[in-house]
Design a protein around this motif. Structure first.
Motif, mmCIF file in Angstrom:
data_model
loop_
_atom_site.group_PDB
_atom_site.id
_atom_site.type_symbol
_atom_site.label_atom_id
_atom_site.label_comp_id
_atom_site.label_asym_id
_atom_site.label_seq_id
_atom_site.Cartn_x
_atom_site.Cartn_y
_atom_site.Cartn_z
ATOM 1 N N ASP A 34 0.837 -1.205 0.000
ATOM 2 C CA ASP A 34 0.000 0.000 0.000
ATOM 3 C C ASP A 34 0.870 1.253 0.000
ATOM 4 O O ASP A 34 0.964 1.973 0.996
ATOM 5 C CB ASP A 34 -0.929 -0.026 1.221
ATOM 6 N N TRP A 35 1.543 1.499 -1.130
ATOM 7 C CA TRP A 35 2.461 2.632 -1.220
ATOM 8 C C TRP A 35 2.348 3.302 -2.578
ATOM 9 O O TRP A 35 1.860 2.724 -3.562
ATOM 10 C CB TRP A 35 3.907 2.187 -0.984
ATOM 11 N N GLU A 36 2.831 4.541 -2.620
ATOM 12 C CA GLU A 36 3.089 5.244 -3.875
ATOM 13 C C GLU A 36 4.563 5.631 -3.874
ATOM 14 O O GLU A 36 5.174 5.805 -2.820
ATOM 15 C CB GLU A 36 2.224 6.497 -4.001
ATOM 16 N N LEU A 37 5.146 5.750 -5.053
ATOM 17 C CA LEU A 37 6.553 6.109 -5.186
ATOM 18 C C LEU A 37 6.651 7.416 -5.964
ATOM 19 O O LEU A 37 6.149 7.530 -7.091
ATOM 20 C CB LEU A 37 7.312 5.000 -5.914
ATOM 21 N N LEU A 38 7.268 8.413 -5.339
ATOM 22 C CA LEU A 38 7.472 9.724 -5.957
ATOM 23 C C LEU A 38 8.942 9.854 -6.334
ATOM 24 O O LEU A 38 9.811 9.895 -5.459
ATOM 25 C CB LEU A 38 7.071 10.837 -4.992
ATOM 26 N N LEU A 39 9.218 9.898 -7.639
ATOM 27 C CA LEU A 39 10.577 10.047 -8.145
ATOM 28 C C LEU A 39 10.794 11.517 -8.469
ATOM 29 O O LEU A 39 10.182 12.057 -9.405
ATOM 30 C CB LEU A 39 10.782 9.183 -9.390
ATOM 31 N N VAL A 40 11.659 12.187 -7.704
ATOM 32 C CA VAL A 40 11.785 13.637 -7.772
ATOM 33 C C VAL A 40 13.160 13.989 -8.336
ATOM 34 O O VAL A 40 14.193 13.791 -7.688
ATOM 35 C CB VAL A 40 11.586 14.288 -6.392
ATOM 36 N N ARG A 62 1.036 3.838 -9.497
ATOM 37 C CA ARG A 62 1.816 3.729 -8.270
ATOM 38 C C ARG A 62 3.022 4.650 -8.239
ATOM 39 O O ARG A 62 3.489 5.021 -7.158
ATOM 40 C CB ARG A 62 2.310 2.294 -8.079
ATOM 41 N N ILE A 63 3.556 4.999 -9.409
ATOM 42 C CA ILE A 63 4.793 5.774 -9.473
ATOM 43 C C ILE A 63 4.543 7.087 -10.210
ATOM 44 O O ILE A 63 3.952 7.108 -11.294
ATOM 45 C CB ILE A 63 5.916 4.976 -10.177
ATOM 46 N N THR A 64 5.002 8.180 -9.602
ATOM 47 C CA THR A 64 4.840 9.520 -10.174
ATOM 48 C C THR A 64 6.213 10.145 -10.366
ATOM 49 O O THR A 64 7.060 10.109 -9.472
ATOM 50 C CB THR A 64 3.995 10.414 -9.243
ATOM 51 N N TYR A 65 6.415 10.726 -11.527
ATOM 52 C CA TYR A 65 7.656 11.445 -11.827
ATOM 53 C C TYR A 65 7.434 12.938 -11.585
ATOM 54 O O TYR A 65 6.431 13.514 -12.034
ATOM 55 C CB TYR A 65 8.071 11.208 -13.274
ATOM 56 N N LEU A 66 8.372 13.572 -10.866
ATOM 57 C CA LEU A 66 8.295 14.998 -10.566
ATOM 58 C C LEU A 66 9.636 15.660 -10.869
ATOM 59 O O LEU A 66 10.684 15.025 -10.776
ATOM 60 C CB LEU A 66 7.962 15.227 -9.089
#
Length: 304
Positions: A34-40, A62-66
């Motif tokens: 139960d996670w999300e991954l933020l790649l900053v 699940r994964i967001t690019y920032l």
């Protein structure tokens, strides 16, 4: 992912190199899902931008690019704050782009935070990881020295430990905290672009809230010549336990923060004064490194 995840995992990166995918895969391998991954992205130019975008495309729920506006480099604190601003989870966990999580990291940490609701953050003993390299000459070892673990730690004990001994520092990749608390304290100070940026956050937490220290090891802190600390050491900008400009900056920041918030205690004042001694009186500091009998004679002369 439509529902809010339990944990937001923030990975900031700036030219992370060959270990990047291994770090990201250690998130995907978690037994807790139960996670999300933020790649900053902090302005990388080494091909890692494309890697991060690929992970986000392969796992769009699940994964967001920032990245910062214009794709610029703004430093570690501003980049962590960008990740925190987008975090949707109840908890926020940090992973450095060259480190590695063990599979039960999130499962066991979330269980402990749910069991101890008074703790705003939690960390274990990261393994200082040399053995990833086949030709390693140094053994692996756990950090945090002799810190008594598996307990709640009231403020300001952890700050006091660190002021007395810089090795009493939770590793970033071991750390997880309640997202709302991180926002309430203001996150990271963006004037700290590299070294000691984590101490700003830790000071804000450790002086105000209980935290939980575990004896578990959940992360591997990879030692290699290209990581932030080793690069600073190579440039002569930093060395553990030594007087250097970066250490002076964080100590003065801590002093100002404690003064502004009226948080100091006699023990903290003494530890902070001792930590600042190499910068205020280098000669007296050197005397303290001598055998006690010799140092006592010289100290009385110097402080008259």
């Amino acid at each position: 992912m439509t529902a809010k995840p339990c944990v937001s995992v923030v990975v900031i990166f700036y030219n992370p190199g060959r270990f990047f995918t291994e770090a990201l895969d250690s998130v995907l391998a978690q037994t807790f899902m139960d996670w999300e991954l933020l790649l900053v992205n902090d302005g990388s130019q080494d091909g890692s931008t494309e890697i991060a975008r690929q992970y986000a495309q392969q796992h769009p729920n699940r994964i967001t690019y920032l990245e910062h506006r214009g794709g610029v480099n703004r430093g570690m604190s501003a980049t962590r704050n960008l990740g925190l601003a987008h975090a949707r989870g109840k908890y926020t966990a940090l992973l450095d782009a060259d480190d590695f999580w063990l599979p039960n990291k999130l499962m066991e940490q979330v269980e402990l935070l749910e069991r101890f609701p008074e703790a705003v953050a939690l960390f274990g003993r990261s393994t200082i990881w040399h053995s990833w390299a086949p030709n390693a000459t140094q053994p692996d070892w756990p950090n945090l020295g002799e810190l008594p673990a598996d307990r709640l730690i009231s403020p300001p004990e952890m700050l006091l430990h660190w002021l007395r001994d810089e090795s009493y520092q939770p590793c970033t990749s071991e750390f997880i905290a309640r997202t709302q608390t991180l926002r309430e304290i203001g996150g990271w100070d963006e004037t700290f672009k590299g070294l000691y940026e984590d101490n700003v956050l830790y000071t804000r937490l450790f002086t105000r809230f209980p935290v939980y220290a575990a004896s578990n090891t959940w992360s591997l802190y990879r030692q290699h010549p290209d990581n932030c600390c080793h690069q600073a050491m190579a440039k002569g900008e930093w060395a553990l336990g030594k007087a250097n400009p970066a250490k002076r900056k964080i100590l003065l920041w801590i002093q100002s923060y404690l003064d502004d918030n009226k948080l100091k205690s006699p023990d903290i004042e003494k530890a902070l004064s001792d930590a600042l001694l190499p910068f205020k009186n280098p000669t007296l500091f050197k005397v303290r490194q001598l055998p006690r009998r010799v140092a006592n004679k010289l100290r009385h002369t110097l402080v008259r």
